[in-house]
Structures are given as C-alpha cells and as structure tokens.
Scaffold this active site. Structure first.
Site, PDB file in Angstrom:
ATOM      1  N   GLU A 107     -27.775  21.243  33.510  1.00 50.07           N
ATOM      2  CA  GLU A 107     -27.417  19.836  33.340  1.00 50.07           C
ATOM      3  C   GLU A 107     -26.394  19.350  34.372  1.00 50.07           C
ATOM      4  O   GLU A 107     -25.245  19.045  34.020  1.00 50.07           O
ATOM      5  CB  GLU A 107     -26.892  19.607  31.912  1.00 50.07           C
ATOM      6  CG  GLU A 107     -27.885  19.979  30.836  1.00 50.07           C
ATOM      7  CD  GLU A 107     -27.322  19.780  29.421  1.00 50.07           C
ATOM      8  OE1 GLU A 107     -26.115  19.544  29.284  1.00 50.07           O
ATOM      9  OE2 GLU A 107     -28.103  19.853  28.469  1.00 50.07           O
ATOM     10  N   GLU A 135     -33.421  23.651  26.016  1.00 52.33           N
ATOM     11  CA  GLU A 135     -32.517  23.364  24.893  1.00 52.33           C
ATOM     12  C   GLU A 135     -33.112  22.259  24.045  1.00 52.33           C
ATOM     13  O   GLU A 135     -33.558  21.230  24.564  1.00 52.33           O
ATOM     14  CB  GLU A 135     -31.142  22.867  25.364  1.00 52.33           C
ATOM     15  CG  GLU A 135     -30.245  23.914  25.924  1.00 52.33           C
ATOM     16  CD  GLU A 135     -28.880  23.356  26.328  1.00 52.33           C
ATOM     17  OE1 GLU A 135     -28.434  22.334  25.775  1.00 52.33           O
ATOM     18  OE2 GLU A 135     -28.276  23.963  27.240  1.00 52.33           O
TER      19      GLU A 135
HETATM   20  O1  IFM Z   1     -23.694  22.451  23.731  1.00 52.74           O
HETATM   21  C1  IFM Z   1     -24.353  21.707  24.692  1.00 52.74           C
HETATM   22  C2  IFM Z   1     -24.790  22.575  25.847  1.00 52.74           C
HETATM   23  O2  IFM Z   1     -23.718  23.241  26.417  1.00 52.74           O
HETATM   24  C3  IFM Z   1     -25.433  21.742  26.915  1.00 52.74           C
HETATM   25  N1  IFM Z   1     -26.482  20.916  26.383  1.00 52.74           N
HETATM   26  C4  IFM Z   1     -26.182  20.141  25.197  1.00 52.74           C
HETATM   27  C5  IFM Z   1     -25.580  21.029  24.127  1.00 52.74           C
HETATM   28  C6  IFM Z   1     -25.269  20.203  22.866  1.00 52.74           C
HETATM   29  O3  IFM Z   1     -24.392  19.181  23.153  1.00 52.74           O
END
Ligand code: IFM
Length: 449
Positions: free
Chosen positions: A168, A351
C-alpha cells in the site's frame, strides 16, 4: 451460519496475513534498529491511548505456536512482512544476522507445516536512521531499499518463492508524509508526492534485484484499492469522485501498469511534482508476475466548497468497527476493473477482512458472526469475479491475529484469532473455525476417492 460454497479454481491459494510491526513486538531484541513507527508511537497523541508495537502479539518469540495455529487453520499460504530495521538496523551498511535468522526460522517453520511463505519487503517500518536523513522524499532511501532487498533475497530466496515489494504505497507515502496520520507524521504535499515517487521507484528497482537474486520466483506489489463512488449524480460530485480516484488509486496503478502518472492526479498536487528522472517510469512499470490488491470497502465522495472532494460517511450502510461500510460489491468492482483497465495477469486479494467489537464470553469463546458474514460475502464476490474471467489466484484474510492497528492502537480487532494482550493467550474465534471448515471442505471435495 453461512457457508462460502463458492467455486474456486483448483490451486487457488487461501491464506491469512499479518505485518511485522503489527505483530512481532520485541522491538529491541537481537539488535533491531529503531523504526519510524517506534518513534511515532512515542509522540504524545499520535496513537490512540499511547499504544505502540513494543510488545504487540510477541510473534517474534511465539511464532512456533502461531504456525501451529496456521496449520490447524489449514491455510495454503501465510503473508508476512520483513522488518527492514531488524535486517539493517541503520537502514544500510551493517547487516544484523540475528534479524535475518529470525525470518530464516519463520520460513523454515512455515515450509515444515506445508504453508507457502508470501513475503512482503516493506510494510511501513522504515529505519528511523533513514528518516533522519530525509526519509522517502529522498532518492537515497530508494537506493538503500535495494541494498536491503538484496540482503534479504540472498538469505531467503532459496525458500521464498513469492515476493511483494511494498504494501500500500498510498498509505506509506500519503498518510506518512502528506496527511501526517501515520509515521513519520509529516504533512507536506510536496513530501507526499516525492515519497510516492521514490517508493514506486524503489519497487521497480527491487523487482530487478529480485529477478537477479532469485530467478524463478514470483514478484509483485500490493496496492490498496477502494472504489470511489459519488454521493449523488450531481456532476460536481461525479467530478470530485474522479479526482479522488486519480490521487488515491490511479496514481499507483497507472504508474505500475502504464509507466505514467495520471494528469488528474498531478494537477491536484501542483505546484509540487514527483521528482522524476529519465528512466524512472520505465523502472516503475517493469512487468510483474502478479499484483496484490487490498480492499475493505468503498469511498463515498461529494463536492465541498470550490469542488474540493469531501468524504461522506455511508448514511445507512452496515459499518465495521473502523467505520467502514460493508460493501462486498466493492471488491468485485476493483477486481474486474484491474483486469479490464490494467490487464493484470494474476491477481491476489492480499488483504480483506473486518474489525468488529469482539469479546470473550464466559464459555471462553469469541463469537463473531458479523466477521463470518463479511468474509463469506466477500469470498462470494471474489468467486463472481473469477466466473467473469478475472484471474484471481488467491485470497488472504486480514488478519490471522488481532494486532496493532496503527494510529488506532489495539482498539480494533481484525483477527481470526483473538489475542488477549495482557497474557498473550490466543483464542481462535468462531470465524477461525468457519474458515478452517471451508478449507477442509474444499480439500475433501478435491480428493479423489
Ligand atoms: O492493518 C492494516 C494493514 O496494515 C494494511 N492494510 C489495511 C489494514 C487494516 O486497516
């Protein structure tokens, strides 16, 4: 209880994810250097309740037990990140072998349990020494990243076959350097756009380094992508939405897949501009084996004064504890968009998951039907995308464990496993057993009799 009896191709990878600073703890163990998150957490008011990753889930010491949990869960793959300050405490130069040894043991334990290691090289924990020298707005940080990547790849590349460079970049660049909500807490648009460029550049250079150091491995990047929807069909809202999409999503996807920054993003940061040199965009857009996509929800946007985009909270949608609207179609939308507009050859959902208010009841269990429902509906959205021809190759639940949720500290629980922080006891939630049964069912269905 719902069951995600959706169709997934054989070989589809089911996993769970974490990141180093969010779970490892042990921030001074074995010569680890300070990271920007250690420093940021120490600033009064920066993180809720003064929480920090100092102890987190103590994964650094407890990983053998957690790998056992993964084995019980039955996941095919585990996505974790490597902490740069454990490997090169000053960011470059001196290598800390004990830090590398930790990842060595983790990878061996995963392989021994039949779990494929998916390693992320940067999940936001820059060595503080490099931040003191200017951080990601400086090109030298991208150069140091390559040295770090080579060091890790030389040690683990014989066993890790799936690499992602960054997690990200929008968050590490924009939240870290432009909005100041994340470490290192700087707030300058010029720094934000320079950081974004250097993070992307370091990604491109790292791809080349990984291809050289571990030929045959699969290399990608993880980008977060939330669809941006207008709050109404008023043309001003539609335009506001287009602007947010350009800065939040397209800046990164266009750079990685097309080798160009979108004009609509550049005009929003002017007079600041990314410090591009000849060859940078070609490096950033080197072909990848896959892209990882993180999605949790969508954004709803309207035009404020002078057309400036304003985020609107979903008026009646179901919200998670993060205040994020539950919109499984958002995941379907990003997957189909990435396939249609960027022609990605292989996509992993790296994710997806939800924070809910989890409590341990007197029966000792954690009942989390909302999380099960969330996962079930999002997996259905993935299956629909696959049916529509999108090459989705895997799905990772965020997260295996409850953990340190950045500026929210420990207040938000995303895990399949509840962590009782005072005792470090692990309590698998109902969603853990639900995911386990889903994976067991698939395996049984695939086994010839
Ligand atoms: O916890 C975070 C992760 O580190 C990066 N993506 C989003 C998740 C939830 O906010």
């Amino acid at each position: 209880m719902q069951r995600a009896r959706h169709r997934f191709p054989s070989g589809f990878v089911f996993g769970a994810a974490t990141s180093a600073y969010q779970v490892e703890g042990a921030v001074t163990a074995d010569g680890r250097g300070e990271s920007i998150w250690d420093r940021f957490c120490a600033q009064p008011g920066a993180v809720r309740a003064g929480d920090s990753g100092e102890e987190a889930c103590d994964f650094y010491h407890r990983f053998p037990q957690d790998v056992e949990l993964m084995r019980e869960l039955g996941i095919d793959a585990f996505r974790f990140s490597i902490a740069w300050p454990r490997v090169l405490p000053e960011g470059r130069g001196r290598v800390e072998q004990r830090g590398l040894d930790f990842y060595d043991r983790l990878v061996d334990a995963l392989l021994e349990a039949g779990i494929r290691p998916f390693a992320t090289l940067y999940h936001w924990d820059l060595p503080q020494r490099l931040e003191d020298e200017g951080g990601w707005p400086e090109r030298a940080t991208a150069e140091a990243f390559v040295e770090y990547v080579e060091t890790v790849a030389e040690r683990l590349g014989d066993r890790v076959a799936d690499w992602t460079t960054h997690n990200e970049p929008f968050c590490s660049a924009w939240l870290g350097y432009a909005s100041g909500a994340h470490a290192p807490g700087r707030s300058s648009v010029a720094d934000g756009i320079a950081a974004a460029h250097h993070i992307l550049l370091s990604h491109g250079w790292a791809v080349e380094a990984l291809r050289r150091t571990c030929p045959g491995s699969s290399v990608g990047i993880v980008l977060d992508c939330w669809p941006v929807h207008p709050a109404s069909d008023d043309p001003a809202d539609v335009e506001a939405c287009r602007r947010v999409d350009a800065l939040r999503n397209r800046l990164y996807f266009d750079a990685v897949f097309r080798g160009a920054y979108p004009e609509e993003a550049l005009e929003q940061v002017a007079p600041a501009a990314p410090p591009i040199r000849d060859g940078d965009l070609a490096a950033i857009s080197r072909p990848l084996d896959f892209v990882g996509v993180n999605n949790y929800s969508r954004m709803l946007v309207r035009a404020g004064a002078d057309g400036v985009p304003v985020e609107v909270r979903a008026p009646q949608g179901r919200l998670t504890e993060m205040g994020w609207e539950v919109v499984p179609d958002a995941l379907h939308e990003v997957l189909t968009r990435i396939h249609r507009e960027y022609r990605a050859q292989r996509i992993y959902v790296t994710e997806n998951g939800a924070a809910f208010y989890d409590v341990r009841l007197h029966d000792g269990r954690v009942h989390d039907p909302e999380r099960i429902d969330y996962l079930d509906r999002h997996l259905a959205a993935v299956a629909r995308a696959i049916e529509a021809g999108v090459p989705v190759a895997g799905y990772f639940v965020w997260s295996l464990l409850d953990n340190f949720e950045w500026a929210h500290g420990y207040a938000k629980r995303f895990g399949l496993v509840y962590v009782d922080y005072p005792t470090q006891q692990r309590v698998p939630k109902d969603s853990f057993y639900w995911y386990r049964d889903l994976l067991t069912g698939r395996r049984a269905a695939a086994t010839p009799v």
